[in-house]
Design an enzyme around this catalytic site. Structure first.
Site, mmCIF file in Angstrom:
data_model
loop_
_atom_site.group_PDB
_atom_site.id
_atom_site.type_symbol
_atom_site.label_atom_id
_atom_site.label_comp_id
_atom_site.label_asym_id
_atom_site.label_seq_id
_atom_site.Cartn_x
_atom_site.Cartn_y
_atom_site.Cartn_z
ATOM 1 N N SER A 120 16.384 -0.944 -32.805
ATOM 2 C CA SER A 120 16.913 -1.876 -33.731
ATOM 3 C C SER A 120 17.230 -0.728 -34.734
ATOM 4 O O SER A 120 16.750 -0.278 -35.782
ATOM 5 C CB SER A 120 17.206 -3.171 -34.753
ATOM 6 O OG SER A 120 17.433 -3.571 -36.036
ATOM 7 N N TYR A 143 23.637 0.665 -36.353
ATOM 8 C CA TYR A 143 24.945 0.205 -36.945
ATOM 9 C C TYR A 143 25.156 0.781 -37.264
ATOM 10 O O TYR A 143 24.742 1.688 -38.107
ATOM 11 C CB TYR A 143 24.017 -1.332 -37.704
ATOM 12 C CG TYR A 143 24.430 -2.084 -37.169
ATOM 13 C CD1 TYR A 143 25.255 -3.082 -36.292
ATOM 14 C CD2 TYR A 143 23.077 -3.003 -37.141
ATOM 15 C CE1 TYR A 143 24.745 -4.591 -35.854
ATOM 16 C CE2 TYR A 143 22.633 -4.095 -35.764
ATOM 17 C CZ TYR A 143 24.114 -4.506 -35.806
ATOM 18 O OH TYR A 143 23.780 -6.498 -34.930
ATOM 19 N N THR A 169 26.656 -1.142 -31.430
ATOM 20 C CA THR A 169 26.560 -2.338 -30.997
ATOM 21 C C THR A 169 28.073 -2.334 -31.551
ATOM 22 O O THR A 169 28.559 -1.973 -33.535
ATOM 23 C CB THR A 169 25.611 -3.068 -32.259
ATOM 24 O OG1 THR A 169 24.181 -2.185 -31.816
ATOM 25 C CG2 THR A 169 25.929 -4.494 -31.922
ATOM 26 N N LYS A 245 27.638 -1.734 -26.640
ATOM 27 C CA LYS A 245 26.323 -3.220 -26.456
ATOM 28 C C LYS A 245 27.196 -4.181 -27.547
ATOM 29 O O LYS A 245 27.641 -3.967 -28.601
ATOM 30 C CB LYS A 245 25.455 -3.260 -27.478
ATOM 31 C CG LYS A 245 24.873 -4.643 -27.256
ATOM 32 C CD LYS A 245 23.601 -4.771 -28.455
ATOM 33 C CE LYS A 245 22.429 -5.778 -27.847
ATOM 34 N NZ LYS A 245 22.989 -6.614 -28.965
ATOM 35 N N HIS A 268 25.267 -11.221 -27.820
ATOM 36 C CA HIS A 268 24.808 -11.083 -29.676
ATOM 37 C C HIS A 268 23.930 -12.186 -29.094
ATOM 38 O O HIS A 268 22.956 -12.952 -30.691
ATOM 39 C CB HIS A 268 25.072 -10.812 -30.650
ATOM 40 C CG HIS A 268 24.253 -10.129 -32.030
ATOM 41 N ND1 HIS A 268 25.341 -8.917 -31.869
ATOM 42 C CD2 HIS A 268 23.741 -10.351 -31.976
ATOM 43 C CE1 HIS A 268 24.307 -8.037 -32.779
ATOM 44 N NE2 HIS A 268 23.433 -9.272 -33.694
HETATM 45 C C1 FMN Z 1 16.918 -12.358 -34.547
HETATM 46 C C2 FMN Z 1 17.246 -11.178 -33.586
HETATM 47 C C3 FMN Z 1 17.636 -10.093 -34.266
HETATM 48 C C4 FMN Z 1 19.070 -8.971 -33.740
HETATM 49 N N1 FMN Z 1 18.907 -7.761 -34.345
HETATM 50 C C5 FMN Z 1 19.519 -7.627 -33.247
HETATM 51 C C6 FMN Z 1 20.468 -6.191 -33.947
HETATM 52 O O1 FMN Z 1 19.421 -5.509 -34.857
HETATM 53 N N2 FMN Z 1 20.809 -4.988 -33.502
HETATM 54 C C7 FMN Z 1 21.816 -5.976 -32.226
HETATM 55 O O2 FMN Z 1 22.298 -5.012 -31.451
HETATM 56 N N3 FMN Z 1 21.352 -6.856 -31.665
HETATM 57 C C8 FMN Z 1 20.395 -7.563 -32.384
HETATM 58 N N4 FMN Z 1 20.370 -8.611 -32.299
HETATM 59 C C9 FMN Z 1 21.111 -9.201 -30.934
HETATM 60 C C10 FMN Z 1 19.884 -8.879 -29.239
HETATM 61 O O3 FMN Z 1 19.820 -7.809 -29.044
HETATM 62 C C11 FMN Z 1 20.711 -9.578 -28.230
HETATM 63 O O4 FMN Z 1 22.127 -8.989 -27.418
HETATM 64 C C12 FMN Z 1 20.485 -11.054 -27.676
HETATM 65 O O5 FMN Z 1 18.885 -11.235 -28.755
HETATM 66 C C13 FMN Z 1 20.324 -11.481 -26.872
HETATM 67 O O6 FMN Z 1 20.355 -12.685 -26.413
HETATM 68 P P1 FMN Z 1 18.859 -13.671 -26.006
HETATM 69 O O7 FMN Z 1 18.245 -13.624 -27.442
HETATM 70 O O8 FMN Z 1 19.215 -14.919 -25.473
HETATM 71 O O9 FMN Z 1 18.331 -12.915 -24.976
HETATM 72 C C14 FMN Z 1 19.480 -9.872 -32.314
HETATM 73 C C15 FMN Z 1 19.259 -11.122 -31.801
HETATM 74 C C16 FMN Z 1 18.212 -11.355 -32.671
HETATM 75 C C17 FMN Z 1 17.601 -13.097 -32.089
HETATM 76 C C1 COI Z 2 20.303 -7.027 -39.598
HETATM 77 C C2 COI Z 2 20.748 -8.179 -39.201
HETATM 78 C C3 COI Z 2 22.209 -7.354 -38.896
HETATM 79 C C4 COI Z 2 20.417 -7.337 -36.993
HETATM 80 C C5 COI Z 2 21.428 -8.565 -36.440
HETATM 81 O O1 COI Z 2 21.638 -7.633 -35.723
HETATM 82 C C6 COI Z 2 21.277 -9.862 -36.055
HETATM 83 O O2 COI Z 2 20.569 -10.416 -36.540
HETATM 84 O O3 COI Z 2 21.767 -10.683 -35.001
#
Ligand code: FMN
Ligand code: COI
Length: 370
Positions: A120, A143, A169, A245, A268
């Site tokens: 990330s 991002y 993303t 994404k 997401h």
């Molecule tokens: C705590 C957390 C932080 C995330 N941070 C990002 C991120 O920084 N950038 C991003 O593109 N997606 C982020 N996501 C989304 C994940 O890449 C992903 O799309 C999602 O967690 C998939 O679903 P799952 O948790 O059911 O496997 C985040 C998800 C979680 C749970």
């Molecule tokens: C730092 C955040 C924007 C990361 C993210 O995509 C999330 O928390 O779902």
């Protein structure tokens, strides 16, 4: 810090886990409220969060029998990179909230398991250090900052460090409302930095009196004006493959393919637009739209080997773990992520065999009844 620094007693607990739900329970038990709510939450009523899991449960498999499955092979490739099985790690922010190993633990586990980690933009560890730990098995998630030059610099750093793809993303011009984080005013603990997203001081300057501080950081940093037309700019600053994404429709998948971008089906993890379609439900229309012109990936709700096979059957080249990897990291740092990947790999191999498939190439739509 590596797993060798873990107290002895932690290892047997991890070894006693038999599935990802066990690891989730262990991981949750090790987190405080701030981190737990940040990891677990979806947006609003968490309808989409639940739909991701329910979508997989609703699909039934059509196994074939009397096939020689003495030697099943789960290997595949993403953008030319060989994987030991079709599972990677999705980008998630702030691995330092889970464990002192942070992104280095996730990267080492993904590399040693023959997987791929997506790092990330909002990591607690600089790109270059994670790249080394990942031994070439990493993609970089972007991002876009309001300041294009800052974005270009991050992209250059990722490329120079050896990232094999750039994952833009596209489902988060604004952050979805994760209400527990609003209620309890999520904030990054002072010992954690965000080295690819500006200094701690810059982030602190965006903090406000109300709500989730994450929303405040994000609102201040991220470009909300970016459109399809701006992809040409991104293409002009990098030679890396571009993956978009957060695609959920045939229309956007087709646009992505026309722009030469690969497609990552995702909502997401239910954290952005609540009541958006579950990701596995969206997959067939996306795969039909792109007609093999670009690669298609998926994340959202994966916890079982059969989930992986269902996504592959419906046309995903590979799936990615969001929360499952974070629970592993919380449960045991690098060793916890490795255990998560190993358990899932075993489940994929067993599911392949029980479906009468010898390898991933034999998995097609005939394996599922929707
Ligand atoms: C705590 C957390 C932080 C995330 N941070 C990002 C991120 O920084 N950038 C991003 O593109 N997606 C982020 N996501 C989304 C994940 O890449 C992903 O799309 C999602 O967690 C998939 O679903 P799952 O948790 O059911 O496997 C985040 C998800 C979680 C749970
Ligand atoms: C730092 C955040 C924007 C990361 C993210 O995509 C999330 O928390 O779902």
């Amino acid at each position: 810090m590596t797993t060798t620094d873990l107290p002895e007693a932690n290892i047997p607990e991890l070894d006693g886990t038999v599935n990802l739900a066990d690891i989730e329970a262990l991981g949750r038990s090790r987190l405080g409220r701030n981190a737990l709510e940040y990891y677990a939450s979806g947006a609003n009523d968490e309808v989409t969060l639940a739909a991701n899991r329910a979508g997989f449960r609703a699909i039934r498999l059509r196994p074939r029998v009397l096939v020689d499955v003495s030697d099943v092979d789960a290997r595949t490739e993403v953008l030319g990179l060989p994987l030991s099985f079709p599972v990677g790690v999705a980008p998630s922010a702030f691995h330092g909230l889970a464990h002192a190993d942070a992104e280095l633990g996730t990267a080492r586990a993904a590399a040693s398991a023959g997987s791929v980690m997506t790092l990330s933009t909002f990591s607690n560890t600089p790109i270059e250090e994670v790249a080394q730990a990942a031994a070439g098995r990493f993609w970089f998630q972007l991002y876009l900052y309001t300041d294009r030059e800052v974005s270009a610099e991050v992209v250059r750093r990722a490329e120079a460090a050896g990232a094999r793809a750039l994952v833009l993303t596209v489902d988060a011009p604004f952050l979805g409302r994760r209400e527990p984080n609003e209620r309890h005013r999520f904030a990054l603990p002072p010992h954690l930095g965000v080295p690819n997203a500006g200094s701690r001081e810059q982030l602190r300057a965006m903090e406000s009196e109300a709500g989730s501080q994450l929303v405040n950081y994000f609102q201040g940093l991220v470009d909300k004006t970016f459109t399809w037309a701006d992809l040409a700019w991104l293409r002009s600053i990098t030679a890396l493959p571009i993956v978009l994404k957060g695609i959920l429709t045939a229309e956007d998948a087709l646009l992505a393919a026309h722009h030469g971008a690969h497609v990552w089906v995702s909502n997401h993890g239910g954290r952005q637009l609540d009541t958006a379609v579950g990701s596995i439900e969206a997959l067939p229309e996306v795969v039909d739209a792109v007609q093999g012109q670009v690669e298609v990936y998926l994340d959202g709700g994966i916890t079982r080997g059969t989930d992986v096979l269902k996504a592959v059957a419906l046309g995903a080249r590979c799936v990615f773990l969001g929360r499952a990897a974070l629970w592993g990291l919380a449960a045991g740092g690098e060793a916890g992520v490795r255990r998560t990947l190993d358990l899932l790999h075993d489940e994929v191999r067993l599911a392949l065999a029980l479906c009468g498939k010898q390898n991933i190439g034999q998995v097609g739509r005939d394996l599922v009844r929707l």
